[in-house]
Design an enzyme around this catalytic site. Structure first.
Site, PDB file in Angstrom:
ATOM      1  N   HIS A 242       0.849  -1.195   0.000  1.00 37.37           N
ATOM      2  CA  HIS A 242       0.000   0.000   0.000  1.00 37.37           C
ATOM      3  C   HIS A 242       0.879   1.237   0.000  1.00 37.37           C
ATOM      4  O   HIS A 242       1.957   1.231   0.590  1.00 37.37           O
ATOM      5  CB  HIS A 242      -0.914   0.024   1.244  1.00 37.37           C
ATOM      6  CG  HIS A 242      -2.067   0.966   1.112  1.00 37.37           C
ATOM      7  ND1 HIS A 242      -1.957   2.292   1.429  1.00 37.37           N
ATOM      8  CD2 HIS A 242      -3.332   0.766   0.673  1.00 37.37           C
ATOM      9  CE1 HIS A 242      -3.136   2.877   1.200  1.00 37.37           C
ATOM     10  NE2 HIS A 242      -3.982   1.977   0.742  1.00 37.37           N
ATOM     11  N   GLU A 297      -7.832  -4.979  -0.319  1.00 35.24           N
ATOM     12  CA  GLU A 297      -8.389  -5.696  -1.460  1.00 35.24           C
ATOM     13  C   GLU A 297      -8.386  -7.210  -1.259  1.00 35.24           C
ATOM     14  O   GLU A 297      -9.222  -7.913  -1.822  1.00 35.24           O
ATOM     15  CB  GLU A 297      -7.600  -5.357  -2.738  1.00 35.24           C
ATOM     16  CG  GLU A 297      -7.506  -3.889  -3.071  1.00 35.24           C
ATOM     17  CD  GLU A 297      -8.842  -3.255  -3.426  1.00 35.24           C
ATOM     18  OE1 GLU A 297      -9.885  -3.916  -3.262  1.00 35.24           O
ATOM     19  OE2 GLU A 297      -8.837  -2.098  -3.860  1.00 35.24           O
TER      20      GLU A 297
END
Ligand code: ACO
Length: 355
Positions: A242, A297
């Protein structure tokens, strides 16, 4: 020059804060963990909107009525959805809403839920299902998408998801929504713009590929070799890493817990959990010290797949939750009353000087 605007502060907000070092997401003064799986989506919408949107005293009734109102606008467009992907269909539906409607905040969120369900069905050539104003927002979206009853644990699973993705600082789609709002173009235009930014694979278009990766791995025994080979080829493991979080994305944890609360855990869930453990091991070995961890996700894909949502429907559902955040940011930005207008540095040719 900072091309990606990393670390540039472009807005003040009282809505949410992302602390990437601590792995913390704060939504209007509450840690995400205090909200997701505990408060309903409607209640979190009311909290997010408090002081910005009048009359959110009964958010469940507000959104229920909004879904019905939205359906009246959107249902006539159902035959235009065939041949479009769900996110394209959702874009078409939301773009069709008239600026002249009153109560845009609730209408936008109601419409996003209805449009997500309609667009997923439309992509399969199926006709839309009418909303039930009395149902909870998440339960109704799932029912409209499936045209079949929804169990309480499933409704709770989607509700937790919608809360989890409701807002996340000044991400690309929220920034987009704020830019549009700064021109006073209106809330619905901000939401459509937000969706357009969200649908890209670098933003909200990512969770489908997590399932593609799991399908390709196939079995727990194959996981380590598959993941290791993928990294040796320089590929990225989907659902990991991320830009802001340097530790585990807190949204991964609340979604993992939501998956755990579903009744009748499938072998597929156990398989995904085993792949996650192996992937973290492989990432640490291949990229030591990089602090690559699970992102939102990964468990989005597992949760929505377990709820029977087709993978092309993941991004529309992400948008259905995030619309409440886009709306709040749009209103917050409108109040600033100043257009967002940065500069570019010209690197092109200059006209030839007159001789
Ligand atoms: N798998 C393998 N290696 C990775 C991964 C990954 N998932 N993510 C980052 N890396 C590596 C990079 O190759 C890079 O290594 P290098 O410097 O040796 O080349 C290093 O870690 C740092 O990567 P960056 O590119 O600086 O990370 P960035 O912050 O730009 O990217 C991103 C973040 C796009 C999320 C990235 O981690 C990624 O591509 N992940 C996989 C796709 C994914 O899961 N996307 C959804 C993200 S969640 C969201 O945005 C809603």
């Amino acid at each position: 020059m900072n091309i990606g605007l990393d670390d540039v502060v472009a807005a003040e907000t009282a809505l949410s804060h992302v602390d990437g070092e601590a792995g913390r997401l704060i939504i209007r003064g509450n840690d995400l963990e205090e909200l997701a799986g505990r408060a309903s989506f409607e209640d979190v919408v009311a909290m997010l909107w408090s002081g910005l949107v009048p009359d959110v005293a009964d958010p469940r009734a507000l959104l229920g009525k909004a879904r019905v109102r939205a359906y009246r606008h959107l249902a006539p467009l159902a035959d235009r959805l065939n041949g479009l992907t769900p996110v394209e269909g959702m874009r078409l539906l939301l773009a069709s809403l008239p600026d002249a409607e009153q109560d845009h905040p609730a209408l936008a969120v109601g419409a996003a839920g209805v449009a997500a369900a309609m667009a997923v069905r439309g992509a399969q050539g199926l006709s839309p299902v009418e909303p039930d104003a009395k149902a909870g927002h998440a339960a109704d979206i799932l029912r409209m998408m499936r045209d079949a009853p929804v169990a309480a644990d499933e409704a709770q699973g989607l509700d937790t998801y919608l809360v989890t993705v409701i807002d996340h600082g000044l991400n690309a789609s929220t920034f987009t929504a704020r830019v549009v709002a700064s021109t006073q173009a209106g809330i619905l235009s901000s939401v459509v713009a937000g969706l357009c930014a969200l649908k890209g694979p670098l933003h909200g278009g990512a969770p489908g590929p997590v399932l593609d990766m799991l399908d390709s791995i196939g079995s727990v025994e194959n996981a380590e070799a598959w993941l290791d080979d993928a990294m040796a080829r320089g590929e990225r493991l989907m659902g990991f890493g991320h830009r802001i979080y340097r530790v585990r994305d807190p949204r991964a944890d609340v979604l993992m817990a939501a998956v755990g609360r579903l009744k009748g855990r499938s072998d597929r869930i156990a398989f995904a959990e085993a792949v996650e453990v192996t992937a973290l091991k492989v990432l640490e070995r291949r990229k030591p010290g990089r602090r690559l961890d699970t992102n939102v996700e990964f468990y989005t894909a597992i949760l929505l797949d377990a709820l029977g949502v087709p993978r092309e429907g993941f991004t529309p559902l992400f948008a259905a939750g995030r619309t409440a955040g886009w709306v709040a940011h749009a209103i917050e930005q409108e109040k600033v009353g100043r257009i967002i207008r940065p500069q570019s540095r010209y690197v092109g040719a200059w006209p030839a000087e007159a001789a």
